[in-house]
Motif scaffolding. Sequence first.
Motif, PDB file in Angstrom:
ATOM      1  N   LEU A 217       0.830  -1.210   0.000  1.00  0.00           N
ATOM      2  CA  LEU A 217       0.000   0.000   0.000  1.00  0.00           C
ATOM      3  C   LEU A 217       0.856   1.249   0.000  1.00  0.00           C
ATOM      4  O   LEU A 217       0.628   2.180  -0.778  1.00  0.00           O
ATOM      5  CB  LEU A 217      -0.856   0.016   1.268  1.00  0.00           C
ATOM      6  N   GLU A 218       1.880   1.264   0.882  1.00  0.00           N
ATOM      7  CA  GLU A 218       2.742   2.449   1.000  1.00  0.00           C
ATOM      8  C   GLU A 218       3.440   2.716  -0.339  1.00  0.00           C
ATOM      9  O   GLU A 218       3.488   3.846  -0.810  1.00  0.00           O
ATOM     10  CB  GLU A 218       3.761   2.216   2.127  1.00  0.00           C
ATOM     11  N   ARG A 219       3.940   1.658  -0.948  1.00  0.00           N
ATOM     12  CA  ARG A 219       4.658   1.823  -2.219  1.00  0.00           C
ATOM     13  C   ARG A 219       3.718   2.301  -3.329  1.00  0.00           C
ATOM     14  O   ARG A 219       4.068   3.161  -4.139  1.00  0.00           O
ATOM     15  CB  ARG A 219       5.297   0.488  -2.620  1.00  0.00           C
ATOM     16  N   THR A 220       2.505   1.731  -3.335  1.00  0.00           N
ATOM     17  CA  THR A 220       1.535   2.122  -4.364  1.00  0.00           C
ATOM     18  C   THR A 220       1.151   3.592  -4.189  1.00  0.00           C
ATOM     19  O   THR A 220       1.095   4.347  -5.163  1.00  0.00           O
ATOM     20  CB  THR A 220       0.285   1.221  -4.310  1.00  0.00           C
ATOM     21  N   ARG A 221       0.900   4.021  -2.933  1.00  0.00           N
ATOM     22  CA  ARG A 221       0.571   5.433  -2.673  1.00  0.00           C
ATOM     23  C   ARG A 221       1.693   6.344  -3.142  1.00  0.00           C
ATOM     24  O   ARG A 221       1.457   7.404  -3.698  1.00  0.00           O
ATOM     25  CB  ARG A 221       0.392   5.673  -1.165  1.00  0.00           C
ATOM     26  N   ARG A 222       2.934   5.888  -2.913  1.00  0.00           N
ATOM     27  CA  ARG A 222       4.092   6.741  -3.204  1.00  0.00           C
ATOM     28  C   ARG A 222       4.353   6.818  -4.708  1.00  0.00           C
ATOM     29  O   ARG A 222       4.519   7.910  -5.241  1.00  0.00           O
ATOM     30  CB  ARG A 222       5.321   6.199  -2.459  1.00  0.00           C
ATOM     31  N   VAL A 223       4.392   5.658  -5.403  1.00  0.00           N
ATOM     32  CA  VAL A 223       4.819   5.735  -6.805  1.00  0.00           C
ATOM     33  C   VAL A 223       3.683   5.586  -7.809  1.00  0.00           C
ATOM     34  O   VAL A 223       3.829   6.027  -8.950  1.00  0.00           O
ATOM     35  CB  VAL A 223       5.978   4.753  -7.139  1.00  0.00           C
ATOM     36  N   ARG A 224       2.556   4.996  -7.415  1.00  0.00           N
ATOM     37  CA  ARG A 224       1.447   4.816  -8.359  1.00  0.00           C
ATOM     38  C   ARG A 224       0.087   5.107  -7.738  1.00  0.00           C
ATOM     39  O   ARG A 224      -0.812   4.253  -7.748  1.00  0.00           O
ATOM     40  CB  ARG A 224       1.471   3.379  -8.917  1.00  0.00           C
ATOM     41  N   PRO A 225      -0.111   6.334  -7.216  1.00  0.00           N
ATOM     42  CA  PRO A 225      -1.399   6.646  -6.587  1.00  0.00           C
ATOM     43  C   PRO A 225      -2.570   6.462  -7.554  1.00  0.00           C
ATOM     44  O   PRO A 225      -3.697   6.237  -7.125  1.00  0.00           O
ATOM     45  CB  PRO A 225      -1.239   8.106  -6.154  1.00  0.00           C
ATOM     46  N   ASP A 226      -2.297   6.509  -8.855  1.00  0.00           N
ATOM     47  CA  ASP A 226      -3.372   6.340  -9.850  1.00  0.00           C
ATOM     48  C   ASP A 226      -3.996   4.941  -9.800  1.00  0.00           C
ATOM     49  O   ASP A 226      -5.094   4.737 -10.304  1.00  0.00           O
ATOM     50  CB  ASP A 226      -2.821   6.605 -11.260  1.00  0.00           C
ATOM     51  N   LEU A 227      -3.289   3.975  -9.194  1.00  0.00           N
ATOM     52  CA  LEU A 227      -3.834   2.613  -9.119  1.00  0.00           C
ATOM     53  C   LEU A 227      -4.858   2.460  -8.000  1.00  0.00           C
ATOM     54  O   LEU A 227      -5.620   1.492  -7.972  1.00  0.00           O
ATOM     55  CB  LEU A 227      -2.710   1.593  -8.881  1.00  0.00           C
ATOM     56  N   LEU A 228      -4.851   3.415  -7.037  1.00  0.00           N
ATOM     57  CA  LEU A 228      -5.725   3.281  -5.865  1.00  0.00           C
ATOM     58  C   LEU A 228      -7.109   3.849  -6.142  1.00  0.00           C
ATOM     59  O   LEU A 228      -7.250   4.790  -6.920  1.00  0.00           O
ATOM     60  CB  LEU A 228      -5.099   4.016  -4.671  1.00  0.00           C
ATOM     61  N   PRO A 229      -8.138   3.283  -5.500  1.00  0.00           N
ATOM     62  CA  PRO A 229      -9.471   3.859  -5.643  1.00  0.00           C
ATOM     63  C   PRO A 229      -9.470   5.268  -5.066  1.00  0.00           C
ATOM     64  O   PRO A 229      -8.664   5.575  -4.192  1.00  0.00           O
ATOM     65  CB  PRO A 229     -10.362   2.917  -4.828  1.00  0.00           C
ATOM     66  N   PRO A 230     -10.349   6.152  -5.545  1.00  0.00           N
ATOM     67  CA  PRO A 230     -10.359   7.530  -5.043  1.00  0.00           C
ATOM     68  C   PRO A 230     -10.571   7.557  -3.527  1.00  0.00           C
ATOM     69  O   PRO A 230     -11.326   6.760  -2.987  1.00  0.00           O
ATOM     70  CB  PRO A 230     -11.532   8.182  -5.780  1.00  0.00           C
TER      71      PRO A 230
END
Length: 235
Positions: A217-230
């Motif tokens: 989650l931390e990595r996704t927020r940091r480098v690919r926030p576009d992958l997370l639901p709004p």
Amino acid sequence: MRIDIVTIFPDFFGVLDVSLLGRARRERLLELGVHDLRDWTHDRHRTVDDTPYGGGAGMVMRPEPWGEALDALLPEGEDADAVVVFPTPAGVPFTQALARELASERRIVFACGRYEGIDARVAEHAATRARVLEVSLGDYVLNGGEVAAMAMIEAIGRLVPGVVGNPESLVEESHEAGLLEHPSYTKPQVWRGHEVPEVLRSGNHAAIAAWRHEQALERTRRVRPDLLPPEVETR
Ligand code: JBH
């Protein structure tokens, strides 16, 4: 699954004899045919392109050799369930979801054109014979569709049942869960002063799963926030 590739650079696809996909080919899980577009030309110079109508830089691939290639690979009345993929920077984005969908097809033809493209009537005509998809590997410039097709074939091929030995390894990966993957470590426990996180050596499987999820989650927020639901508003 059978995949045919039409290209002016058949040598590019030699790498498909190597590694996982090479074994899949030898075991007949994947049948692959690579075809030189110039085999369907008839002039002395085996010409495949010409200047664009309307002007502009670059050359456009002529429709005639492509028409003959598709006639030969997808004869009229046969292979009505085939998919023809045109790698193009103007296509829909290639994603893991699309790879999954294509992995269940019986027959795919990749039509590799140069960057400036193939005469638009080729895709129009192909659509009368098969399902046509114009697909982009990503928003950057490649010279032609070959490298894009290769990446797509690897992503699709490894999802064909039997190609990857341990199907569990297909599930826990980046993009399948909608998150990037957590970091991984192996021995030694300390390497050049860098230590493996304590929790991974704890034997506590619930704690390990929670840690990995948090890292993903931390990595996704940091480098690919576009992958997370709004983000949902809280107060
Ligand atoms: C396809 O997938 C594409 N992304 C960028 N460049 C390309 C060039 C030719 C075909 C692509």
